[in-house]
Design a protein around this motif. Structure first.
Motif, PDB file in Angstrom:
ATOM      1  N   ALA A 176       0.811  -1.212   0.000  1.00 33.01           N
ATOM      2  CA  ALA A 176       0.000   0.000   0.000  1.00 33.01           C
ATOM      3  C   ALA A 176       0.842   1.259   0.000  1.00 33.01           C
ATOM      4  O   ALA A 176       0.492   2.257  -0.618  1.00 33.01           O
ATOM      5  N   ALA A 177       1.967   1.197   0.697  1.00 30.06           N
ATOM      6  CA  ALA A 177       2.808   2.402   0.757  1.00 30.06           C
ATOM      7  C   ALA A 177       3.342   2.769  -0.602  1.00 30.06           C
ATOM      8  O   ALA A 177       3.504   3.941  -0.915  1.00 30.06           O
ATOM      9  N   ILE A 178       3.632   1.761  -1.447  1.00 31.12           N
ATOM     10  CA  ILE A 178       4.133   2.045  -2.782  1.00 31.12           C
ATOM     11  C   ILE A 178       2.998   2.525  -3.655  1.00 31.12           C
ATOM     12  O   ILE A 178       3.154   3.421  -4.472  1.00 31.12           O
ATOM     13  N   GLY A 179       1.822   1.939  -3.491  1.00 36.35           N
ATOM     14  CA  GLY A 179       0.690   2.282  -4.325  1.00 36.35           C
ATOM     15  C   GLY A 179       0.213   3.691  -4.124  1.00 36.35           C
ATOM     16  O   GLY A 179      -0.399   4.291  -4.999  1.00 36.35           O
ATOM     17  N   SER A 180       0.440   4.264  -2.985  1.00 38.21           N
ATOM     18  CA  SER A 180      -0.014   5.625  -2.732  1.00 38.21           C
ATOM     19  C   SER A 180       0.881   6.615  -3.427  1.00 38.21           C
ATOM     20  O   SER A 180       2.035   6.366  -3.680  1.00 38.21           O
ATOM     21  N   CYS A 181       0.321   7.771  -3.764  1.00 39.53           N
ATOM     22  CA  CYS A 181       1.101   8.806  -4.440  1.00 39.53           C
ATOM     23  C   CYS A 181       1.889   9.602  -3.421  1.00 39.53           C
ATOM     24  O   CYS A 181       1.341  10.112  -2.458  1.00 39.53           O
ATOM     25  N   ASN A 182       3.190   9.714  -3.636  1.00 42.44           N
ATOM     26  CA  ASN A 182       4.040  10.466  -2.731  1.00 42.44           C
ATOM     27  C   ASN A 182       4.036  11.930  -3.099  1.00 42.44           C
ATOM     28  O   ASN A 182       4.088  12.293  -4.265  1.00 42.44           O
ATOM     29  N   GLU A 183       4.025  12.782  -2.101  1.00 44.97           N
ATOM     30  CA  GLU A 183       4.092  14.215  -2.334  1.00 44.97           C
ATOM     31  C   GLU A 183       5.533  14.664  -2.249  1.00 44.97           C
ATOM     32  O   GLU A 183       6.276  14.264  -1.357  1.00 44.97           O
TER      33      GLU A 183
ATOM     34  N   PRO B  71       3.024   7.803  -9.413  1.00 42.29           N
ATOM     35  CA  PRO B  71       4.302   8.500  -9.623  1.00 42.29           C
ATOM     36  C   PRO B  71       4.931   8.975  -8.317  1.00 42.29           C
ATOM     37  O   PRO B  71       4.231   9.389  -7.386  1.00 42.29           O
ATOM     38  N   LEU B  72       6.260   8.929  -8.273  1.00 44.11           N
ATOM     39  CA  LEU B  72       6.969   9.429  -7.090  1.00 44.11           C
ATOM     40  C   LEU B  72       6.782  10.934  -6.930  1.00 44.11           C
ATOM     41  O   LEU B  72       6.670  11.431  -5.815  1.00 44.11           O
ATOM     42  N   VAL B  73       6.814  11.655  -8.034  1.00 41.74           N
ATOM     43  CA  VAL B  73       6.571  13.105  -8.011  1.00 41.74           C
ATOM     44  C   VAL B  73       5.659  13.455  -9.168  1.00 41.74           C
ATOM     45  O   VAL B  73       5.632  12.763 -10.199  1.00 41.74           O
ATOM     46  N   THR B  74       4.913  14.547  -8.994  1.00 45.31           N
ATOM     47  CA  THR B  74       3.961  14.965 -10.021  1.00 45.31           C
ATOM     48  C   THR B  74       4.177  16.404 -10.483  1.00 45.31           C
ATOM     49  O   THR B  74       3.449  16.884 -11.342  1.00 45.31           O
ATOM     50  N   HIS B  75       5.164  17.090  -9.938  1.00 46.24           N
ATOM     51  CA  HIS B  75       5.364  18.500 -10.304  1.00 46.24           C
ATOM     52  C   HIS B  75       6.292  18.669 -11.501  1.00 46.24           C
ATOM     53  O   HIS B  75       6.350  19.742 -12.098  1.00 46.24           O
ATOM     54  N   ILE B  76       7.051  17.618 -11.862  1.00 46.20           N
ATOM     55  CA  ILE B  76       7.860  17.598 -13.069  1.00 46.20           C
ATOM     56  C   ILE B  76       7.754  16.208 -13.675  1.00 46.20           C
ATOM     57  O   ILE B  76       7.333  15.258 -13.014  1.00 46.20           O
ATOM     58  N   TYR B  77       8.160  16.095 -14.929  1.00 47.15           N
ATOM     59  CA  TYR B  77       8.204  14.795 -15.585  1.00 47.15           C
ATOM     60  C   TYR B  77       9.584  14.163 -15.391  1.00 47.15           C
ATOM     61  O   TYR B  77      10.604  14.829 -15.567  1.00 47.15           O
ATOM     62  N   THR B  78       9.591  12.894 -15.028  1.00 48.34           N
ATOM     63  CA  THR B  78      10.841  12.184 -14.762  1.00 48.34           C
ATOM     64  C   THR B  78      10.811  10.814 -15.427  1.00 48.34           C
ATOM     65  O   THR B  78       9.738  10.241 -15.642  1.00 48.34           O
ATOM     66  N   ALA B  79      11.997  10.295 -15.744  1.00 48.82           N
ATOM     67  CA  ALA B  79      12.092   9.001 -16.432  1.00 48.82           C
ATOM     68  C   ALA B  79      13.434   8.364 -16.128  1.00 48.82           C
ATOM     69  O   ALA B  79      14.299   8.969 -15.491  1.00 48.82           O
TER      70      ALA B  79
ATOM     71  N   VAL C  79       9.076  12.410  -0.726  1.00 51.94           N
ATOM     72  CA  VAL C  79      10.122  12.509  -1.740  1.00 51.94           C
ATOM     73  C   VAL C  79      10.571  13.965  -1.852  1.00 51.94           C
ATOM     74  O   VAL C  79       9.756  14.873  -1.964  1.00 51.94           O
ATOM     75  N   THR C  80      11.872  14.184  -1.811  1.00 45.98           N
ATOM     76  CA  THR C  80      12.441  15.524  -1.960  1.00 45.98           C
ATOM     77  C   THR C  80      13.066  15.677  -3.335  1.00 45.98           C
ATOM     78  O   THR C  80      13.833  14.825  -3.770  1.00 45.98           O
ATOM     79  N   ASP C  81      12.709  16.758  -4.016  1.00 45.57           N
ATOM     80  CA  ASP C  81      13.356  17.151  -5.263  1.00 45.57           C
ATOM     81  C   ASP C  81      14.423  18.173  -4.905  1.00 45.57           C
ATOM     82  O   ASP C  81      14.121  19.250  -4.397  1.00 45.57           O
ATOM     83  N   HIS C  82      15.678  17.854  -5.172  1.00 47.74           N
ATOM     84  CA  HIS C  82      16.794  18.714  -4.771  1.00 47.74           C
ATOM     85  C   HIS C  82      17.135  19.779  -5.803  1.00 47.74           C
ATOM     86  O   HIS C  82      18.149  20.461  -5.673  1.00 47.74           O
ATOM     87  N   GLY C  83      16.276  19.946  -6.801  1.00 49.48           N
ATOM     88  CA  GLY C  83      16.512  20.981  -7.795  1.00 49.48           C
ATOM     89  C   GLY C  83      17.505  20.554  -8.852  1.00 49.48           C
ATOM     90  O   GLY C  83      17.878  19.386  -8.963  1.00 49.48           O
TER      91      GLY C  83
END
Length: 363
Positions: free
Chosen positions: A13-20, A48-56, A105-109
């Motif tokens: 469940a922890a993986i299935g939830s969307c991380n902010e 997705p781990l993050v939703t404010h940018i696109y990542t791959a 999840v932290t985005d370090h820029g």
């Protein structure tokens, strides 16, 4: 990849939830307004781990007890799509981190921008990272000013960067998708290569031929590459070698075996003393795995690790954290577009014989 996928039997469940994402230290990005912030779609096993940018193309590692993810950063540049992947016109890297899977999840820029790589021309594709000599190394493929892919290296004293690029690419490097693996004896190896837009078909015996073509269906498939790294982590200690991926009878695959042959996205990990080489089949959209007794192979094909995801590409990594194994990958849930992807993670499970249970990313 182009085909849709099927189902995953188990997921936590922890993986299935969307991380902010914690973006307090993240500068604005030119594509943020285009990212769909709602991920309420029940057909996906993971969010997705993050939703404010696109990542791959997520290369994940555990440094200092924390998970760091080194992905590509997709942006909507408007570049027309083609089989060479010109629409994947990435400009920089953002590094993500989290204490545990399912945590914040932290985005370090921006950790490295293409404008700060002296030899770079265009297309900053899938990276990887390693730690040695008290230094963090970021390995990245980018086309030089003659439009030929090589692999560069940048350094930092912290895993999140920022990173400073070397003035030249790694001598003898070529193509794309570096994966750096540390063996139990402390040796580091770089695995790399990708056909089609990754240009691996242009390199034979480590020599470049701009006119070289893709293999015909009845010809032996192009093989991935490996080289041991020198102690400085910025150069190869030996000539680049081919890696053999073979079937159960010891035969190499042909290009027509495109559901099993190598296309791109090398990853190496070790489990119970065996070397697991996993990779993408590209136009058939599988992530497969093969097992060997040496970091140089040969590797015997064992099966499908990750079934095709939504979107054309896939690219993965595998780590162990707190006694569990995890698979990082991407799909196109947020955008529905091949070149605007989002990174995800799920638990990876092994059978008693060392085989891996196939992961399916949709219900």
């Amino acid at each position: 990849m182009k085909r849709n996928v099927i189902l995953l039997a188990t997921a936590i469940a922890a993986i299935g939830s969307c991380n902010e994402a914690d973006t307090s230290k993240t500068p604005p990005t030119n594509d943020s307004s285009q990212v769909k912030t709602s991920t309420a779609d029940n057909k996906y096993v993971n969010q997705p781990l993050v939703t404010h940018i696109y990542t791959a193309d997520p290369s994940a590692h555990v440094f200092n007890g924390r998970i760091y993810v080194y992905p590509s950063h997709d942006t909507a540049t408007g570049t027309p799509e083609n089989d060479n992947g010109d629409h994947f016109n990435m400009m920089d890297y953002h590094i993500l981190s989290m204490d545990s899977v399912g945590g914040k999840v932290t985005d370090h820029g921006v950790a490295l921008h293409i404008k700060d790589i002296p030899w770079a021309g265009r297309q900053l594709w899938a990276p990887d990272a390693a730690f040695a000599n008290g230094t963090y190394y970021l390995y990245f493929p980018v086309k030089d000013k003659k439009d030929v892919f090589h692999i560069g290296v940048a350094t930092s004293k912290t895993p999140e960067g920022p990173f400073k690029a070397e003035k030249e690419p790694i001598k003898g490097s070529y193509s794309i998708d570096p994966c750096v693996f540390k063996d139990d004896n402390g040796s580091y190896y770089m695995y790399f290569g990708g056909i089609w837009g990754g240009q691996l078909q242009r390199w034979n015996n480590n020599k470049y031929d701009s006119a070289a073509q893709l293999r015909k269906p009845a010809e032996l498939a192009i093989l991935p590459r490996v080289a041991k790294l020198s102690a400085d982590m910025k150069s190869f200690a030996e000539p680049v070698k081919e890696i053999k991926i073979i079937d159960s009878t010891g035969k190499l695959y042909k290009e027509k075996d495109n559901d099993k042959r190598f296309f791109e996205a090398s990853w190496m990990h070790k489990y119970n003393g065996k070397y697991y080489f996993s990779y993408s089949t590209g136009d058939t959209h599988n992530i497969n795995y093969a097992i060997g007794d040496s970091p140089y192979g040969p590797f015997t094909y064992k099966g499908l690790l990750l079934a095709p995801v939504e979107g054309w590409t896939n690219h993965h990594s595998i780590i162990e954290k707190d006694g569990k194994w995890y698979l990082f990958y991407h799909d196109i849930q947020l955008s529905g577009k091949t070149h605007l992807r989002n990174v995800k993670v799920t638990e990876l499970k092994y059978n008693a014989d060392g085989s891996i249970q196939t992961v399916h990313s949709q219900k």
